[in-house]
Write a protein that holds these residues in place. Structure first.
Motif, mmCIF file in Angstrom:
data_model
loop_
_atom_site.group_PDB
_atom_site.id
_atom_site.type_symbol
_atom_site.label_atom_id
_atom_site.label_comp_id
_atom_site.label_asym_id
_atom_site.label_seq_id
_atom_site.Cartn_x
_atom_site.Cartn_y
_atom_site.Cartn_z
ATOM 1 N N THR A 1 0.780 -10.041 -12.109
ATOM 2 C CA THR A 1 1.944 -9.991 -11.226
ATOM 3 C C THR A 1 2.327 -8.539 -10.990
ATOM 4 N N VAL A 2 2.567 -8.186 -9.726
ATOM 5 C CA VAL A 2 2.986 -6.826 -9.378
ATOM 6 C C VAL A 2 4.347 -6.909 -8.700
ATOM 7 N N VAL A 3 5.274 -6.091 -9.189
ATOM 8 C CA VAL A 3 6.617 -6.026 -8.624
ATOM 9 C C VAL A 3 6.923 -4.555 -8.375
ATOM 10 N N GLN A 4 7.352 -4.242 -7.159
ATOM 11 C CA GLN A 4 7.622 -2.849 -6.791
ATOM 12 C C GLN A 4 9.092 -2.677 -6.439
ATOM 13 N N GLY A 5 9.697 -1.645 -6.984
ATOM 14 C CA GLY A 5 11.097 -1.337 -6.715
ATOM 15 C C GLY A 5 11.981 -1.713 -7.889
ATOM 16 N N SER A 6 12.931 -0.851 -8.211
ATOM 17 C CA SER A 6 13.755 -1.076 -9.398
ATOM 18 C C SER A 6 14.574 -2.356 -9.305
ATOM 19 N N LYS A 7 15.178 -2.626 -8.159
ATOM 20 C CA LYS A 7 15.998 -3.839 -8.040
ATOM 21 C C LYS A 7 15.154 -5.097 -8.216
ATOM 22 N N LYS A 8 13.959 -5.100 -7.660
ATOM 23 C CA LYS A 8 13.082 -6.265 -7.802
ATOM 24 C C LYS A 8 12.576 -6.399 -9.236
ATOM 25 N N ILE A 9 12.303 -5.277 -9.895
ATOM 26 C CA ILE A 9 11.864 -5.324 -11.294
ATOM 27 C C ILE A 9 12.997 -5.827 -12.180
ATOM 28 N N ILE A 10 14.208 -5.367 -11.927
ATOM 29 C CA ILE A 10 15.371 -5.822 -12.697
ATOM 30 C C ILE A 10 15.544 -7.330 -12.537
ATOM 31 N N ALA A 11 15.435 -7.826 -11.309
ATOM 32 C CA ALA A 11 15.565 -9.266 -11.061
ATOM 33 C C ALA A 11 14.439 -10.034 -11.747
ATOM 34 N N TRP A 12 13.206 -9.526 -11.660
ATOM 35 C CA TRP A 12 12.071 -10.192 -12.299
ATOM 36 C C TRP A 12 12.284 -10.273 -13.802
ATOM 37 N N ALA A 13 12.729 -9.183 -14.414
ATOM 38 C CA ALA A 13 12.951 -9.145 -15.856
ATOM 39 C C ALA A 13 14.017 -10.156 -16.271
ATOM 40 N N ALA A 14 15.085 -10.266 -15.485
ATOM 41 C CA ALA A 14 16.149 -11.227 -15.799
ATOM 42 C C ALA A 14 15.648 -12.665 -15.697
ATOM 43 N N GLU A 15 14.742 -12.918 -14.775
ATOM 44 C CA GLU A 15 14.210 -14.270 -14.572
ATOM 45 C C GLU A 15 13.050 -14.603 -15.500
ATOM 46 N N ASN A 16 12.455 -13.592 -16.144
ATOM 47 C CA ASN A 16 11.255 -13.794 -16.963
ATOM 48 C C ASN A 16 11.355 -13.109 -18.324
ATOM 49 N N PRO A 17 12.412 -13.366 -19.081
ATOM 50 C CA PRO A 17 12.512 -12.712 -20.383
ATOM 51 C C PRO A 17 11.429 -13.208 -21.332
ATOM 52 N N VAL A 18 11.100 -12.392 -22.309
ATOM 53 C CA VAL A 18 10.134 -12.776 -23.334
ATOM 54 C C VAL A 18 10.663 -14.028 -24.029
ATOM 55 N N GLY B 1 0.774 -1.239 0.000
ATOM 56 C CA GLY B 1 0.000 0.000 0.000
ATOM 57 C C GLY B 1 0.800 1.280 0.000
ATOM 58 N N THR B 2 2.020 1.244 -0.546
ATOM 59 C CA THR B 2 2.850 2.450 -0.563
ATOM 60 C C THR B 2 2.753 3.175 -1.899
ATOM 61 N N ASN B 3 3.286 4.381 -1.927
ATOM 62 C CA ASN B 3 3.281 5.245 -3.105
ATOM 63 C C ASN B 3 4.520 5.083 -3.985
ATOM 64 N N TRP B 4 5.439 4.201 -3.624
ATOM 65 C CA TRP B 4 6.752 4.167 -4.266
ATOM 66 C C TRP B 4 6.718 3.573 -5.662
ATOM 67 N N VAL B 5 7.435 4.216 -6.559
ATOM 68 C CA VAL B 5 7.645 3.729 -7.914
ATOM 69 C C VAL B 5 9.150 3.586 -8.119
ATOM 70 N N PRO B 6 9.573 2.784 -9.072
ATOM 71 C CA PRO B 6 8.778 2.151 -10.094
ATOM 72 C C PRO B 6 7.990 0.954 -9.560
ATOM 73 N N LEU B 7 6.889 0.696 -10.232
ATOM 74 C CA LEU B 7 6.044 -0.463 -9.940
ATOM 75 C C LEU B 7 5.610 -1.042 -11.278
ATOM 76 N N MET B 8 5.776 -2.342 -11.424
ATOM 77 C CA MET B 8 5.420 -3.024 -12.655
ATOM 78 C C MET B 8 4.188 -3.880 -12.428
ATOM 79 N N GLU B 9 3.249 -3.815 -13.364
ATOM 80 C CA GLU B 9 2.094 -4.697 -13.353
ATOM 81 C C GLU B 9 2.129 -5.487 -14.650
ATOM 82 N N ALA B 10 2.414 -6.791 -14.540
ATOM 83 C CA ALA B 10 2.478 -7.652 -15.724
ATOM 84 C C ALA B 10 1.066 -7.960 -16.215
#
Length: 101
Positions: free
Chosen positions: A77-94, A64-73
């Motif tokens: 799937t929702v991932v909040q925070g740049s480091k977590k988004i970077i990790a998610w992207a590396a683990e889930n490439p197209v 429930g925070t205001n912090w971005v970046p936030l990704m909604e796939a």
């Protein structure tokens, strides 16, 4: 896929802004996220973060925070925070293969 960012995805001096690094990681993984500008400032209390974008981030955020970046796939799937988004992207490439380095 949507990527919620503050005011844009711009470089900041010798370091890049967290919203930009999240966007770049998603692009490098083969995604073309729809970038949503939230405006406001994450550190401010909710009473001062009344923009539509920050309200949407607050609704989507796991805590429930205001912090971005936030990704909604696309799958919700929702991932909040740049480091977590970077990790998610590396683990889930197209295409499911390894993201190019």
């Amino acid at each position: 896929m949507k990527l919620y960012v503050c005011y844009g995805k711009f470089p900041m001096g010798p370091h890049e802004h967290p919203c930009r690094t999240a966007w770049e990681a998603l692009r490098d993984a083969g995604y073309e996220p729809e970038v949503k500008l939230t405006y406001g400032l994450g550190i401010l209390p909710n009473a001062f973060n009344f923009t539509r974008g920050r309200r949407e981030v607050r609704r989507l955020s796991p805590n429930g925070t205001n912090w971005v970046p936030l990704m909604e796939a696309d799958d919700g799937t929702v991932v909040q925070g740049s480091k977590k988004i970077i990790a998610w992207a590396a683990e889930n490439p197209v295409g499911g293969g390894m993201a190019s380095q």
